[in-house]
Design a protein around this motif. Sequence first.
Motif, PDB file in Angstrom:
ATOM      1  N   UNK A  50       0.877  -1.173   0.000  1.00  0.00           N
ATOM      2  CA  UNK A  50       0.000   0.000   0.000  1.00  0.00           C
ATOM      3  C   UNK A  50       0.913   1.221   0.000  1.00  0.00           C
ATOM      4  N   UNK A  51       0.593   2.233  -0.778  1.00  0.00           N
ATOM      5  CA  UNK A  51       1.452   3.407  -0.819  1.00  0.00           C
ATOM      6  C   UNK A  51       0.691   4.674  -0.470  1.00  0.00           C
ATOM      7  N   UNK A  52       1.459   5.707  -0.138  1.00  0.00           N
ATOM      8  CA  UNK A  52       0.886   6.995   0.243  1.00  0.00           C
ATOM      9  C   UNK A  52       1.782   8.098  -0.285  1.00  0.00           C
ATOM     10  N   UNK A  53       1.306   8.805  -1.291  1.00  0.00           N
ATOM     11  CA  UNK A  53       2.052   9.943  -1.821  1.00  0.00           C
ATOM     12  C   UNK A  53       2.087  11.055  -0.773  1.00  0.00           C
ATOM     13  N   UNK A  54       3.091  11.918  -0.830  1.00  0.00           N
ATOM     14  CA  UNK A  54       3.223  12.981   0.168  1.00  0.00           C
ATOM     15  C   UNK A  54       1.962  13.812   0.288  1.00  0.00           C
ATOM     16  N   UNK A  55       1.403  13.887   1.495  1.00  0.00           N
ATOM     17  CA  UNK A  55       0.222  14.691   1.748  1.00  0.00           C
ATOM     18  C   UNK A  55      -1.064  14.123   1.188  1.00  0.00           C
ATOM     19  N   UNK A  56      -1.017  12.893   0.682  1.00  0.00           N
ATOM     20  CA  UNK A  56      -2.195  12.284   0.057  1.00  0.00           C
ATOM     21  C   UNK A  56      -2.693  11.090   0.868  1.00  0.00           C
ATOM     22  N   UNK A  57      -3.754  10.453   0.364  1.00  0.00           N
ATOM     23  CA  UNK A  57      -4.337   9.318   1.054  1.00  0.00           C
ATOM     24  C   UNK A  57      -3.676   7.994   0.708  1.00  0.00           C
ATOM     25  N   UNK A  58      -4.240   6.925   1.258  1.00  0.00           N
ATOM     26  CA  UNK A  58      -3.721   5.587   1.022  1.00  0.00           C
ATOM     27  C   UNK A  58      -4.160   5.074  -0.343  1.00  0.00           C
ATOM     28  N   UNK A  59      -3.243   4.361  -1.002  1.00  0.00           N
ATOM     29  CA  UNK A  59      -3.552   3.729  -2.285  1.00  0.00           C
ATOM     30  C   UNK A  59      -3.063   2.282  -2.255  1.00  0.00           C
ATOM     31  N   UNK A  60      -3.960   1.343  -2.384  1.00  0.00           N
ATOM     32  CA  UNK A  60      -3.573  -0.067  -2.493  1.00  0.00           C
ATOM     33  C   UNK A  60      -2.815  -0.274  -3.796  1.00  0.00           C
ATOM     34  N   UNK A  61      -1.718  -1.034  -3.747  1.00  0.00           N
ATOM     35  CA  UNK A  61      -0.861  -1.221  -4.917  1.00  0.00           C
ATOM     36  C   UNK A  61      -0.971  -2.638  -5.461  1.00  0.00           C
ATOM     37  N   UNK A  62      -0.805  -3.635  -4.573  1.00  0.00           N
ATOM     38  CA  UNK A  62      -0.743  -5.005  -5.065  1.00  0.00           C
ATOM     39  C   UNK A  62      -0.918  -5.977  -3.916  1.00  0.00           C
TER      40      UNK A  62
END
Lengths: 110, 118
Positions: B37-49
């Motif tokens: 799961x990743x999180x760009x700076x200042x952004x929300x959570x994003x499931x990756x794989x």
Amino acid sequence: QSVLTQPPSVSAAPGQKVTISCSGSSSNIGNHYVSWYQQLPGTAPKLLIYDNNKRPSGIPDRFSGSKSGTSATLGITGLQTGDEADYYCGTWDSSLSAGVFGGGTKLTVL
Amino acid sequence: EVQLVESGGGLVKPGGSLRLSCAASGFTFSSYSMNWVRQAPGKGLEWVSSTSSSSDYIYYADSVKGRFTISRDNAKNSLYLQMNSLRAEDTAVYYCARDGGSSHYGDWGQGTLVTVSS
């Protein structure tokens, strides 16, 4: 644009109750369990609620979850300043064959 | 105690590659599906794989499909993410997360920062 929709921010006074909504569709919330995460500033997310309304050990019963149709809600009672954090809902989306999260809700305890 | 420790992040130029690792301990790694799961700076959570316990089922977000490859070595209690053709929008903190079943993430690592910039 997140697949799940959450309000950007909510606020309430210490000791009060707040709810955070999470709206989706039949391909995600409507047919899959919902989980909720708390992310304190500068830390990794922490699981608060899973399977719509279950709390992992160590999570106080001030935190609760519910689901109805294609929407879910996180409730927090007896608000404390330490509850100030970002909160995310998550689930699986069978149309996308992917995990999905809401955009996050920033809780401010005034 | 469950421990997930990510490594391998850093600064990479657009178009470059990076391999992230996640070392797991405190549980029977081979019994659990695992996720990135990743999180760009200042952004929300994003499931990756995600990968199932024996790698039979693997899924990717559309944003990384064809560029990222998830893998695991159950003998080494390790999860990997091979990231190729990196873009500026891949800049994020990448978290390794243990699947608790029903697609919830019960345990998370501390994250490793990937910065894609020239």
